[in-house]
Design a protein around this motif. Structure first.
Motif, PDB file in Angstrom:
ATOM      1  N   HIS A   1       0.837  -1.205   0.000  1.00 45.78           N
ATOM      2  CA  HIS A   1       0.000   0.000   0.000  1.00 45.78           C
ATOM      3  C   HIS A   1       0.871   1.255   0.000  1.00 45.78           C
ATOM      4  CE1 HIS A   1      -3.616   2.379   0.766  1.00 45.78           C
ATOM      5  NE2 HIS A   1      -2.944   3.016   1.704  1.00 45.78           N
ATOM      6  N   LYS A   2       1.919   1.273   0.830  1.00 44.25           N
ATOM      7  CA  LYS A   2       2.835   2.424   0.861  1.00 44.25           C
ATOM      8  C   LYS A   2       3.504   2.611  -0.491  1.00 44.25           C
ATOM      9  CE  LYS A   2       5.399   3.793   4.199  1.00 44.25           C
ATOM     10  NZ  LYS A   2       6.454   3.908   5.235  1.00 44.25           N
ATOM     11  N   ALA A   3       3.889   1.497  -1.124  1.00 41.47           N
ATOM     12  CA  ALA A   3       4.540   1.583  -2.432  1.00 41.47           C
ATOM     13  C   ALA A   3       3.598   2.167  -3.474  1.00 41.47           C
ATOM     14  CB  ALA A   3       5.021   0.200  -2.861  1.00 41.47           C
ATOM     15  N   ASN A   4       2.328   1.778  -3.439  1.00 44.61           N
ATOM     16  CA  ASN A   4       1.361   2.318  -4.396  1.00 44.61           C
ATOM     17  C   ASN A   4       1.121   3.810  -4.173  1.00 44.61           C
ATOM     18  OD1 ASN A   4       0.440   0.445  -6.358  1.00 44.61           O
ATOM     19  ND2 ASN A   4      -0.516  -0.758  -4.756  1.00 44.61           N
ATOM     20  N   LYS A   5       1.062   4.226  -2.911  1.00 50.40           N
ATOM     21  CA  LYS A   5       0.897   5.651  -2.626  1.00 50.40           C
ATOM     22  C   LYS A   5       2.113   6.445  -3.118  1.00 50.40           C
ATOM     23  CE  LYS A   5      -0.742   7.416   1.073  1.00 50.40           C
ATOM     24  NZ  LYS A   5      -0.957   7.809   2.490  1.00 50.40           N
ATOM     25  N   ALA A   6       3.305   5.871  -2.907  1.00 53.91           N
ATOM     26  CA  ALA A   6       4.529   6.533  -3.371  1.00 53.91           C
ATOM     27  C   ALA A   6       4.540   6.629  -4.894  1.00 53.91           C
ATOM     28  CB  ALA A   6       5.756   5.769  -2.872  1.00 53.91           C
ATOM     29  N   ALA A   7       4.101   5.554  -5.563  1.00 49.80           N
ATOM     30  CA  ALA A   7       4.061   5.560  -7.029  1.00 49.80           C
ATOM     31  C   ALA A   7       3.117   6.644  -7.541  1.00 49.80           C
ATOM     32  CB  ALA A   7       3.645   4.188  -7.549  1.00 49.80           C
ATOM     33  N   ALA A   8       1.992   6.813  -6.881  1.00 56.62           N
ATOM     34  CA  ALA A   8       1.038   7.848  -7.289  1.00 56.62           C
ATOM     35  C   ALA A   8       1.658   9.246  -7.141  1.00 56.62           C
ATOM     36  CB  ALA A   8      -0.241   7.738  -6.459  1.00 56.62           C
ATOM     37  N   ALA A   9       2.399   9.444  -6.050  1.00 58.09           N
ATOM     38  CA  ALA A   9       3.046  10.745  -5.823  1.00 58.09           C
ATOM     39  C   ALA A   9       4.129  11.002  -6.869  1.00 58.09           C
ATOM     40  CB  ALA A   9       3.640  10.786  -4.419  1.00 58.09           C
ATOM     41  N   ILE A  10       4.889   9.965  -7.222  1.00 60.28           N
ATOM     42  CA  ILE A  10       5.941  10.121  -8.228  1.00 60.28           C
ATOM     43  C   ILE A  10       5.324  10.416  -9.593  1.00 60.28           C
ATOM     44  CG2 ILE A  10       7.748   8.891  -9.503  1.00 60.28           C
ATOM     45  CD1 ILE A  10       8.441   7.480  -6.877  1.00 60.28           C
ATOM     46  N   ARG A  11       4.228   9.715  -9.926  1.00 57.15           N
ATOM     47  CA  ARG A  11       3.561   9.979 -11.208  1.00 57.15           C
ATOM     48  C   ARG A  11       3.134  11.451 -11.301  1.00 57.15           C
ATOM     49  NH1 ARG A  11       1.056   5.063  -9.939  1.00 57.15           N
ATOM     50  NH2 ARG A  11       2.002   3.368 -11.133  1.00 57.15           N
ATOM     51  N   LYS A  12       2.638  11.994 -10.197  1.00 58.88           N
ATOM     52  CA  LYS A  12       2.220  13.393 -10.194  1.00 58.88           C
ATOM     53  C   LYS A  12       3.404  14.314 -10.500  1.00 58.88           C
ATOM     54  CE  LYS A  12      -0.133  16.834  -7.297  1.00 58.88           C
ATOM     55  NZ  LYS A  12      -0.746  17.087  -5.961  1.00 58.88           N
ATOM     56  N   GLU A  13       4.551  14.040  -9.860  1.00 62.03           N
ATOM     57  CA  GLU A  13       5.766  14.828 -10.119  1.00 62.03           C
ATOM     58  C   GLU A  13       6.201  14.667 -11.578  1.00 62.03           C
ATOM     59  OE1 GLU A  13       7.577  16.858  -8.283  1.00 62.03           O
ATOM     60  OE2 GLU A  13       6.771  16.579  -6.268  1.00 62.03           O
ATOM     61  N   LEU A  14       6.176  13.417 -12.065  1.00 67.55           N
ATOM     62  CA  LEU A  14       6.662  13.152 -13.411  1.00 67.55           C
ATOM     63  C   LEU A  14       5.769  13.775 -14.474  1.00 67.55           C
ATOM     64  CD1 LEU A  14       7.896   9.449 -13.144  1.00 67.55           C
ATOM     65  CD2 LEU A  14       9.279  11.525 -13.294  1.00 67.55           C
ATOM     66  N   ARG A  15       4.473  13.821 -14.228  1.00 67.61           N
ATOM     67  CA  ARG A  15       3.579  14.418 -15.223  1.00 67.61           C
ATOM     68  C   ARG A  15       3.838  15.919 -15.344  1.00 67.61           C
ATOM     69  NH1 ARG A  15      -2.016  11.093 -15.716  1.00 67.61           N
ATOM     70  NH2 ARG A  15      -2.188  12.517 -17.480  1.00 67.61           N
ATOM     71  N   ALA A  16       4.225  16.538 -14.232  1.00 60.94           N
ATOM     72  CA  ALA A  16       4.607  17.954 -14.300  1.00 60.94           C
ATOM     73  C   ALA A  16       5.887  18.115 -15.117  1.00 60.94           C
ATOM     74  CB  ALA A  16       4.800  18.517 -12.895  1.00 60.94           C
ATOM     75  N   VAL A  17       6.840  17.205 -14.916  1.00 59.17           N
ATOM     76  CA  VAL A  17       8.088  17.239 -15.691  1.00 59.17           C
ATOM     77  C   VAL A  17       7.792  17.011 -17.175  1.00 59.17           C
ATOM     78  CG1 VAL A  17      10.316  16.113 -16.061  1.00 59.17           C
ATOM     79  CG2 VAL A  17       9.492  16.475 -13.738  1.00 59.17           C
ATOM     80  N   ILE A  18       6.907  16.047 -17.470  1.00 61.06           N
ATOM     81  CA  ILE A  18       6.567  15.729 -18.863  1.00 61.06           C
ATOM     82  C   ILE A  18       5.944  16.942 -19.556  1.00 61.06           C
ATOM     83  CG2 ILE A  18       5.019  14.337 -20.306  1.00 61.06           C
ATOM     84  CD1 ILE A  18       5.452  12.069 -18.170  1.00 61.06           C
ATOM     85  N   LYS A  19       5.066  17.642 -18.850  1.00 55.44           N
ATOM     86  CA  LYS A  19       4.443  18.833 -19.431  1.00 55.44           C
ATOM     87  C   LYS A  19       5.502  19.880 -19.770  1.00 55.44           C
ATOM     88  CE  LYS A  19       0.910  22.364 -18.575  1.00 55.44           C
ATOM     89  NZ  LYS A  19       1.799  23.460 -19.022  1.00 55.44           N
TER      90      LYS A  19
END
Length: 472
Positions: free
Chosen positions: A220-238
């Protein structure tokens, strides 16, 4: 009360389906000459002992009990054949795509694949991305080496200089994530990277875990961390898309992925890009940091080895002009330092092993492994075998001196064959750049030489390996 019965019914249904699948697998395997071993408990198999009883001990115990060549088990929800020893390594590496294909445990698949689009077999697409444009070939990496050296020097100055005591492992993780972010996504923003470190730690722990997704579990912690990283990465991708549209040069892997189109001519969805980049960053983060950290541990215990590494690095530095950054020829002069790092990786492999999936029934060591079974291989079946490495618990870099050799497939820290780790050269440069800078600046001693090593598939010092620094 109604909610309780609904939950109870769901649990019962899940267990029933799992038992049906379990019985189905037994039926398909019936009549085949399977390897010796035990599937363990229904459903969970031997997963708990594998994850929490140390994977290398798990393998050694069963090699002694069943066979030094191969045994069967059930781990992480999969019927698995564990292939052991140099002959097993050779067979595995020589038969990629004939008998085997890449496989990630379900925990890893679920963490890295948030998008709903059908995906190719796990691991294949990411490896294709790395290999096809040649990002990790020596001729491409040599252009990045100076930046590696610069980033390492900056980290030493800001995080190490002036400190009497530091924790080596957190600093190594910060450095390797900075390097990976710069190389893979073209950013080195300190605040963003500081946020990402803790998230990647949680993901690393969850990569090989039971897929129990409720609060308090590792998964569960890993999935929450993955969601947070995706949010950061989508900002980088933009930001990266905006830069590409304005004509900025493409000097990182993220840019290549953004402009690469699928056969229909459409760009890859941002969610899919984020998942692939997250997988690449994870691969370029934890294992490199682990090798750096255990270099500090083992060399910190051996002043004689430290002196030889220092002498070699001073010789490299003396051949350069003041302020000149590392170049490819400098790396090739660091032969003793790399021997030391090979011994570090032999004693404490940054990654215990990986999985494959059987593409068809095949026979090995007189036993049949059915199609669809998973195959696990681990470096530990040879790394600490006294037949190949006398006094295997002794830290001895002279094992790798010119003229010394090992039987083929006994020392394979980066795997072998067509699927040898594509990041091997990247890791070598990053680690040697770290060694070059740390030994010329500091002597160090371990605060707690008996500090416990924790972790299952990826080892780590329990308290972060505190060391006392003395400026050169």
């Amino acid at each position: 009360m109604e909610t309780f019965f609904i939950v109870l019914a769901l649990v019962a249904a899940t267990l029933t389906l799992a038992l049906i699948a379990f019985a189905s697998r037994l039926g398909k395997s019936k009549g085949k000459n399977l390897p010796p071993g035990s599937f363990g408990w229904p459903i969970v198999g031997e997963t708990i002992e594998f994850l929490f009883g140390k994977p290398d001990k798990f393998v050694f115990d069963r090699m002694a009990k069943y066979s030094p060549d191969i045994f069967k088990t059930r781990i992480l929800g999969e019927d698995t054949a564990v292939i052991c020893g140099p002959n097993g390594h050779k067979f595995l590496f020589s038969n990629e795509q004939r008998y085997f294909t890449a496989f990630r445990p379900h925990s890893m698949q679920m963490i890295f694949r948030s998008h709903k689009k059908a995906a190719p077999p796990p691991g294949k697409e990411e490896e294709k991305i790395l290999r096809s444009p040649g990002f990790l070939k020596p001729e491409a990496l040599v252009r990045y080496l100076g930046k590696m050296d610069t980033i390492t020097q900056q980290q030493m100055q800001s995080e190490w200089e002036g400190k009497r005591e530091v924790r080596a492992y957190p600093l190594a993780k910060s450095l390797t994530l900075t390097l990976a972010c710069r190389f893979f996504i073209g950013t080195d923003e300190p605040e963003r990277i500081a946020r990402l470190v803790d998230y990647f730690d949680d993901i690393t722990l969850g990569l090989h875990s039971m897929t129990l997704n409720f609060p308090g579990t590792i998964f569960h912690k890993a999935n929450k961390a993955a969601a947070a990283i995706r949010k950061e990465l989508r900002a980088v991708i933009k930001d990266k898309k905006d830069a590409i549209s304005s004509g900025a040069p493409m000097q990182d892997i993220l840019s290549h992925i953004i402009v690469a189109s699928d056969p229909s001519g459409k760009h890859m969805p941002e969610a899919e890009i984020a998942d692939k980049i997250m997988g690449l960053l994870t691969a370029g983060y934890s294992t490199v940091a682990t090798a750096m950290t255990f270099f500090m541990k083992y060399v910190g215990e051996r002043p004689d080895i430290y002196k030889k590494v220092l002498d070699e690095q001073l010789e490299v530095a003396a051949s350069k002009k003041s302020g000149e950054l590392l170049e490819w020829d400098d790396i090739n002069k660091m032969k003793y330092s790399w021997n030391v790092l090979n011994e570090v990786m032999r004693l404490t492999p940054p990654l215990q092993g990986t999985f494959r999936e059987a593409l068809t029934d095949f026979t090995y060591a007189g036993y049949t492994i059915p199609k669809g079974w998973k195959v696990y291989w681990t470096v530990s079946t040879t790394n600490k075998n006294p037949v190949y490495f006398p006094e295997p618990e002794k830290f001895d870099p002279s094992r790798y001196d010119d003229g010394n050799s090992f039987p083929a497939f006994t020392f394979v820290p980066f795997g072998g064959g067509p699927r040898m780790c594509p990041g091997k050269e990247y890791a070598r440069l990053a680690i040697l750049a770290f060694v070059h800078n740390v030994v010329r600046r500091f002597k160090w001693e371990l605060v707690n030489p008996t500090e416990k090593i924790v972790g299952d598939m990826m080892p780590a010092p329990q308290n972060g390996l505190p060391v006392r620094l003395t400026r050169q």
